[in-house]
Design a protein around this motif. Structure first.
Motif, short mmCIF file in Angstrom:
data_model
loop_
_atom_site.label_atom_id
_atom_site.label_comp_id
_atom_site.label_asym_id
_atom_site.label_seq_id
_atom_site.Cartn_x
_atom_site.Cartn_y
_atom_site.Cartn_z
N SER A 34 -80.58 73.03 23.88
CA SER A 34 -81.60 73.90 23.30
C SER A 34 -82.56 73.19 22.36
CB SER A 34 -80.94 75.07 22.57
OG SER A 34 -80.06 74.58 21.57
N GLY A 35 -82.27 72.00 21.96
CA GLY A 35 -83.11 71.32 20.98
C GLY A 35 -82.66 71.68 19.57
N TYR A 36 -83.49 71.36 18.59
CA TYR A 36 -83.14 71.63 17.20
C TYR A 36 -83.35 73.11 16.89
CZ TYR A 36 -83.03 66.60 16.59
OH TYR A 36 -82.73 65.29 16.71
N VAL A 37 -82.25 73.79 16.59
CA VAL A 37 -82.28 75.20 16.23
C VAL A 37 -81.32 75.41 15.07
CG1 VAL A 37 -82.91 76.02 18.54
CG2 VAL A 37 -80.51 75.76 17.96
N ASP A 97 -88.16 67.58 19.23
CA ASP A 97 -87.22 68.64 18.86
C ASP A 97 -87.15 69.78 19.87
OD1 ASP A 97 -89.74 69.57 18.42
OD2 ASP A 97 -89.32 70.41 16.44
N ALA A 98 -87.73 69.61 21.02
CA ALA A 98 -87.77 70.68 22.03
C ALA A 98 -86.50 70.66 22.89
CB ALA A 98 -89.00 70.51 22.91
N SER A 99 -86.33 71.73 23.64
CA SER A 99 -85.21 71.78 24.59
C SER A 99 -85.41 70.69 25.64
CB SER A 99 -85.14 73.15 25.25
OG SER A 99 -86.33 73.41 25.96
N ALA A 100 -84.30 70.21 26.20
CA ALA A 100 -84.39 69.10 27.14
C ALA A 100 -83.38 69.28 28.28
CB ALA A 100 -84.12 67.78 26.43
N ALA A 101 -83.74 68.74 29.43
CA ALA A 101 -82.84 68.70 30.59
C ALA A 101 -82.91 67.29 31.16
CB ALA A 101 -83.27 69.72 31.64
N SER A 102 -81.74 66.68 31.34
CA SER A 102 -81.70 65.34 31.94
C SER A 102 -80.95 65.41 33.26
CB SER A 102 -81.05 64.33 31.00
OG SER A 102 -79.69 64.64 30.80
N TYR A 103 -81.48 64.71 34.25
CA TYR A 103 -80.93 64.66 35.61
C TYR A 103 -80.50 63.23 35.90
CZ TYR A 103 -83.55 69.05 36.27
OH TYR A 103 -84.05 70.33 36.17
N ASP A 118 -81.52 57.33 36.65
CA ASP A 118 -82.30 58.41 36.06
C ASP A 118 -83.10 59.11 37.14
OD1 ASP A 118 -81.61 58.17 33.32
OD2 ASP A 118 -82.95 56.44 33.14
N LEU A 119 -82.90 60.42 37.25
CA LEU A 119 -83.68 61.23 38.18
C LEU A 119 -84.83 61.93 37.46
CD1 LEU A 119 -80.74 62.86 40.16
CD2 LEU A 119 -82.03 60.79 40.74
N GLY A 120 -84.71 62.04 36.14
CA GLY A 120 -85.77 62.64 35.35
C GLY A 120 -85.24 63.23 34.06
N VAL A 121 -86.13 63.31 33.07
CA VAL A 121 -85.82 63.97 31.80
C VAL A 121 -87.00 64.89 31.50
CG1 VAL A 121 -85.36 63.67 29.34
CG2 VAL A 121 -84.51 61.97 30.97
N TYR A 122 -86.69 66.20 31.42
CA TYR A 122 -87.71 67.22 31.17
C TYR A 122 -87.56 67.72 29.74
CZ TYR A 122 -90.88 71.03 32.43
OH TYR A 122 -91.96 71.88 32.51
N VAL A 123 -88.58 67.53 28.91
CA VAL A 123 -88.51 67.91 27.50
C VAL A 123 -89.64 68.90 27.22
CG1 VAL A 123 -88.59 67.10 25.11
CG2 VAL A 123 -87.53 65.68 26.88
#
Length: 148
Positions: A34-37, A97-103, A118-123
């Protein structure tokens, strides 16, 4: 003579064992945070795809739930991983500080070591690291479908 045959046979068996994937190692992995919360509002979603099953772990605050489901993979996922390994890659700036998804894809090498691809990192709403290969695109799509 028998010792020589046994040593030779054990050598070929050990070579074959190194070339096969490690059973307790996933082929593909997706991790979302979720990132920084504020404390207690954090969430996570981790998904690992093995040859015959998927393990999904959901987290919220201090609690976690683990879910397993059986799958059957057909086609040549290993060729897709090999293609993804070659890239090309593109890097972009993204918020810290945003939510992130790593593949990620994991490949067992012939010497028994494991390579992480690494397939990708979406931030936030940006690909911080994008693997632009068709193999990576397909593997990310499979992860998105299997991990919901």
């Amino acid at each position: 003579m028998i010792k020589v045959l046994l040593i030779g046979a054990s050598f070929f068996v050990s070579l074959n064992a190194m070339a096969t994937p490690i059973v307790n190692q996933p082929l593909l992995s997706k991790k979302q945070y979720s990132g920084y919360v504020a404390p207690g509002y954090n969430t996570s979603h981790e998904c690992n795809i093995y040859p015959n099953w998927v393990v999904i772990t959901y987290g919220a605050g201090e609690a976690k739930i683990k879910h397993n489901k059986r799958i059957a993979i057909s086609g040549n996922i290993f060729a897709m991983i090999e293609e993804a390994k070659r890239g090309p890659y593109e890097k972009n700036n993204s918020p810290l500080d945003a939510s992130a998804a790593s593949y990620t894809a994991l490949k067992t090498n012939i010497d028994g070591t494991v390579s992480s691809i690494d397939l990708g990192v979406y931030v936030g709403d940006t690909w911080q690291l994008a693997n632009l290969s068709a193999g990576a695109f397909g593997l990310r799509h499979l992860l998105d479908k299997l991990c919901d």
